[in-house]
Write an enzyme that holds these catalytic residues in place. Structure first.
Site, PDB file in Angstrom:
ATOM      1  N   THR A  72       0.829  -1.196   0.000  1.00 56.91           N
ATOM      2  CA  THR A  72       0.000   0.000   0.000  1.00 56.91           C
ATOM      3  C   THR A  72       0.865   1.247   0.000  1.00 56.91           C
ATOM      4  O   THR A  72       1.949   1.264   0.580  1.00 56.91           O
ATOM      5  CB  THR A  72      -0.930   0.046   1.228  1.00 56.91           C
ATOM      6  OG1 THR A  72      -1.682   1.270   1.225  1.00 56.91           O
ATOM      7  CG2 THR A  72      -0.146  -0.049   2.532  1.00 56.91           C
ATOM      8  N   ALA A  73       0.360   2.284  -0.640  1.00 57.97           N
ATOM      9  CA  ALA A  73       1.009   3.595  -0.561  1.00 57.97           C
ATOM     10  C   ALA A  73       0.207   4.548   0.310  1.00 57.97           C
ATOM     11  O   ALA A  73       0.414   5.751   0.272  1.00 57.97           O
ATOM     12  CB  ALA A  73       1.203   4.187  -1.956  1.00 57.97           C
ATOM     13  N   SER A  74      -0.765   3.978   1.072  1.00 63.58           N
ATOM     14  CA  SER A  74      -1.519   4.752   2.045  1.00 63.58           C
ATOM     15  C   SER A  74      -2.185   5.960   1.389  1.00 63.58           C
ATOM     16  O   SER A  74      -2.897   5.818   0.405  1.00 63.58           O
ATOM     17  CB  SER A  74      -0.600   5.154   3.197  1.00 63.58           C
ATOM     18  OG  SER A  74      -1.345   5.657   4.274  1.00 63.58           O
ATOM     19  N   HIS A  75      -1.946   7.162   1.900  1.00 66.11           N
ATOM     20  CA  HIS A  75      -2.608   8.367   1.388  1.00 66.11           C
ATOM     21  C   HIS A  75      -1.865   9.034   0.246  1.00 66.11           C
ATOM     22  O   HIS A  75      -2.223  10.130  -0.167  1.00 66.11           O
ATOM     23  CB  HIS A  75      -2.801   9.382   2.528  1.00 66.11           C
ATOM     24  CG  HIS A  75      -3.817   8.949   3.529  1.00 66.11           C
ATOM     25  ND1 HIS A  75      -4.055   9.648   4.697  1.00 66.11           N
ATOM     26  CD2 HIS A  75      -4.663   7.899   3.549  1.00 66.11           C
ATOM     27  CE1 HIS A  75      -5.008   9.037   5.388  1.00 66.11           C
ATOM     28  NE2 HIS A  75      -5.381   7.973   4.708  1.00 66.11           N
TER      29      HIS A  75
END
Length: 213
Positions: A72-75
């Site tokens: 994931t790259a989150s936000h």
């Protein structure tokens, strides 16, 4: 990085790693490569599929795994992807553990291979059950309020679990962008400039309440 993390887990006495990803369209490819690297390091991979990161962290604890990795790259913007690493306690790696990971990166060695892969389809259900069992979470009181909730999850991994949680709390859910296809309709960082559609949804629900009153 996944191979180095697998080596770190094995060095620390662990044998299994929880693997999950977010909804980004590059996620399946990244997760496939990460799984292969972890298995090459001799780890048993517990593949949880698409999950919010906190759900994956709880899965690490549930399985008594040696660690976890979330693709994931989150936000960050949709074109990015990355790896998050979780220790056996379900918490992100501390400085000492990260130093161990970097040590394996600087001196890569061929892993023993032979790691198997299994799936875990129940991580979301377990997370929801744990949330509703929290002593300070008065689910009955929330149900009694018959709340209506505006929900916008940016087509990310949080949509399904948030919808299920709110419905189990007896809330009426008005939602936008719940499709988990990674086609983010806006930048995912929840700052005021990116929340116009959610704000309009909230105002629309408020107008309905006024009319009904």
């Amino acid at each position: 990085y996944a191979a180095a993390f697998g080596a770190l887990v094995r060095e620390s006495g662990g044998s299994s790693v929880v693997l999950a990803r977010d909804s980004r369209q590059s996620g399946p490819r990244f997760a496939g490569v990460a799984q292969a690297a972890l298995r090459s390091a001799g780890c048993r991979v517990i593949d949880c599929g698409m999950l919010p990161t906190p759900t994956a962290q709880l899965a690490v604890e549930h399985h008594h795994a040696g660690g976890g990795s979330v693709v994931t790259a989150s936000h960050n913007p949709v074109e990015w992807n990355a790896l998050k690493f979780v220790g056996p306690d379900g918490v992100f790696l501390d400085q000492d553990a990260w130093a161990g990971l970097e040590r394996h990166l600087s001196r890569p060695a061929a892993g023993p291979g032979g790691g198997e892969a299994v799936s875990d389809p129940d991580a979301v259900r377990r997370h929801l059950d744990l949330l509703l069992q929290l002593p300070f979470a008065d689910a009955a009181a929330v149900r009694g309020r018959k709340l209506r909730v505006a929900l916008a999850c940016v087509r990310g991994a949080g949509g399904p679990i948030m919808t299920q949680l709110l419905e189990r709390l007896g809330c009426g859910v008005q939602a936008i962008n719940l499709e988990t296809d990674g086609r983010f309709p806006r930048a995912p960082e929840p700052v005021p400039a990116n929340l116009g559609a959610l704000a309009e949804l909230v105002k629309g629900l408020h107008r309905e309440d006024v009319v009904q009153a």
